[in-house]
Design an enzyme around this catalytic site. Sequence first.
Site, PDB file in Angstrom:
ATOM      1  N   ASP A   5       0.973  -1.199  -0.035  1.00 27.39           N
ATOM      2  CA  ASP A   5      -0.044  -0.017   0.096  1.00 27.39           C
ATOM      3  C   ASP A   5       0.892   1.122   0.092  1.00 27.39           C
ATOM      4  OD1 ASP A   5      -1.695   2.229   0.684  1.00 27.39           O
ATOM      5  OD2 ASP A   5      -1.509   1.519   2.880  1.00 27.39           O
ATOM      6  N   ASN A   8       1.663   8.661   0.681  1.00 30.21           N
ATOM      7  CA  ASN A   8       2.456   9.902   0.263  1.00 30.21           C
ATOM      8  C   ASN A   8       3.838   9.904   0.958  1.00 30.21           C
ATOM      9  OD1 ASN A   8       0.203  11.391  -0.698  1.00 30.21           O
ATOM     10  ND2 ASN A   8      -0.820  11.627   1.125  1.00 30.21           N
ATOM     11  N   TYR A  11       6.105   3.066   1.437  1.00 32.92           N
ATOM     12  CA  TYR A  11       5.537   2.095   0.840  1.00 32.92           C
ATOM     13  C   TYR A  11       5.411   0.999   1.948  1.00 32.92           C
ATOM     14  CZ  TYR A  11       8.139   2.768  -3.548  1.00 32.92           C
ATOM     15  OH  TYR A  11       8.651   3.103  -4.613  1.00 32.92           O
ATOM     16  N   TYR A  68     -15.390   9.179  -6.728  1.00 31.50           N
ATOM     17  CA  TYR A  68     -15.092  10.497  -7.502  1.00 31.50           C
ATOM     18  C   TYR A  68     -13.713  10.351  -8.056  1.00 31.50           C
ATOM     19  CZ  TYR A  68     -13.170  12.696  -3.430  1.00 31.50           C
ATOM     20  OH  TYR A  68     -12.509  12.747  -2.213  1.00 31.50           O
ATOM     21  N   ASP A  74      -6.736   4.258  -1.916  1.00 32.49           N
ATOM     22  CA  ASP A  74      -6.699   3.528  -0.830  1.00 32.49           C
ATOM     23  C   ASP A  74      -8.160   3.615  -0.049  1.00 32.49           C
ATOM     24  OD1 ASP A  74      -6.522   6.444  -0.619  1.00 32.49           O
ATOM     25  OD2 ASP A  74      -4.727   6.205   0.998  1.00 32.49           O
ATOM     26  N   ARG A  75      -8.700   4.867  -0.220  1.00 38.77           N
ATOM     27  CA  ARG A  75     -10.003   5.127   0.415  1.00 38.77           C
ATOM     28  C   ARG A  75     -11.069   4.150  -0.156  1.00 38.77           C
ATOM     29  NH1 ARG A  75     -10.786  11.542  -0.395  1.00 38.77           N
ATOM     30  NH2 ARG A  75     -12.589  10.945   0.733  1.00 38.77           N
ATOM     31  N   ASP A  89      -8.826   6.741   8.122  1.00 41.56           N
ATOM     32  CA  ASP A  89      -7.682   6.250   7.772  1.00 41.56           C
ATOM     33  C   ASP A  89      -6.728   7.423   8.474  1.00 41.56           C
ATOM     34  OD1 ASP A  89      -5.337   5.408   7.013  1.00 41.56           O
ATOM     35  OD2 ASP A  89      -6.065   4.754   4.668  1.00 41.56           O
TER      36      ASP A  89
END
Lengths: 205, 205
Positions: A5, A8, A11, A68, A74-75, A89
């Site tokens: 995953d 920003n 890793y 969207y 991830d979301r 999160d």
Amino acid sequence: MLLCDIGNTSYHFLEGDESFKKSVNSFNPAVIEEKVYYISVNKKVNEQLAFLENWIDLEDYIDRASYYETMGIDRIVALEAIGNGIVIDAGSAVTVDVVRNGKFEGGFIVPGITAMQKSYENISPALAYSFNFDLELDIMPKNSKDAISYGYLGTLYHEVMSYGLDITLTGGDAQKFKKLFRDAKVEERLLFNAMKKIMKKANIC
Amino acid sequence: MLLCDIGNTSYHFLEGDESFKKSVNSFNPAVIEEKVYYISVNKKVNEQLAFLENWIDLEDYIDRASYYETMGIDRIVALEAIGNGIVIDAGSAVTVDVVRNGKFEGGFIVPGITAMQKSYENISPALAYSFNFDLELDIMPKNSKDAISYGYLGTLYHEVMSYGLDITLTGGDAQKFKKLFRDAKVEERLLFNAMKKIMKKANIC
């Protein structure tokens, strides 16, 4: 086989039952030879990974139509796995998303703990406090540390509680936010578990 | 005679009916020869002003006992003048304070617009948006710009509205926040007016 995953700042890998992190600034993804199934919100990293055949983007297996365009993958992956409730999160950013009976209702983003603390600190040394997670949430603050903590945590808490849904906490700071959201479920591997679900559904492994 | 409200980033002067600002980084207070009645939340500036006889600190005329020790004098002065309601002072920080029938109930602080925008931007270029002050506040966001705007403005709005009190907006960004808090009264000179009240009460002029 590895799961990864990519956020920003890091890793985040899962190998068997072990998870570990590498900085996006220093880690070279080309050193990994086995297959890596990943999701990534990091555009710079995505550009690198496009050249590596053993890195497989799970985003290709997800129907983004209900979400969207610029929403972080991830979301989306987390919400697909939850189906009903709120996902918080808590990483370098804190995303709050609401899904009701499989339908995405929307979500919002606040800066993460570190970014927020820096933000106060940069305004004035008089605002340089670490947050009080044991803050009383039903009383208005009468000291600087709590005034700042309430500005960040209190407003977030009241907003989230107003939805009246079950809360799942994930991300590096999940345990800290658990102090506020006492009835929330902490699922540190929510994203990895969600990725596994997607792979199963897509018959990837 | 001048009035001056000194914040984290600027000296804000009132001379007669004209107001003007000077940067705390570049302005030398010693160049002013006439009397200046001031309040200041800026410790560095306070150290300089202590040596200047014509700069008179109005903090000496205020009873801080009902407030907390580290509370900025600007917030106290504003509340003394309001007496009942919510004061939102939107500057480099946004302070929200509640006073009911002359009694200070508490308050909180969120970073100002610029600081908050920088905070999102520093986390990721994907979060570098300017805030949407025309945001719909009763619907959860479904795009990145609104997700960020709601994280800052939506949570603040709902928190403030939950108190059910009249709102007075002041500070450099008062007009921007007026777009959210539509029934709020904007009083750009709240602090100067409050300072005048204190001076009158203390028979200073």
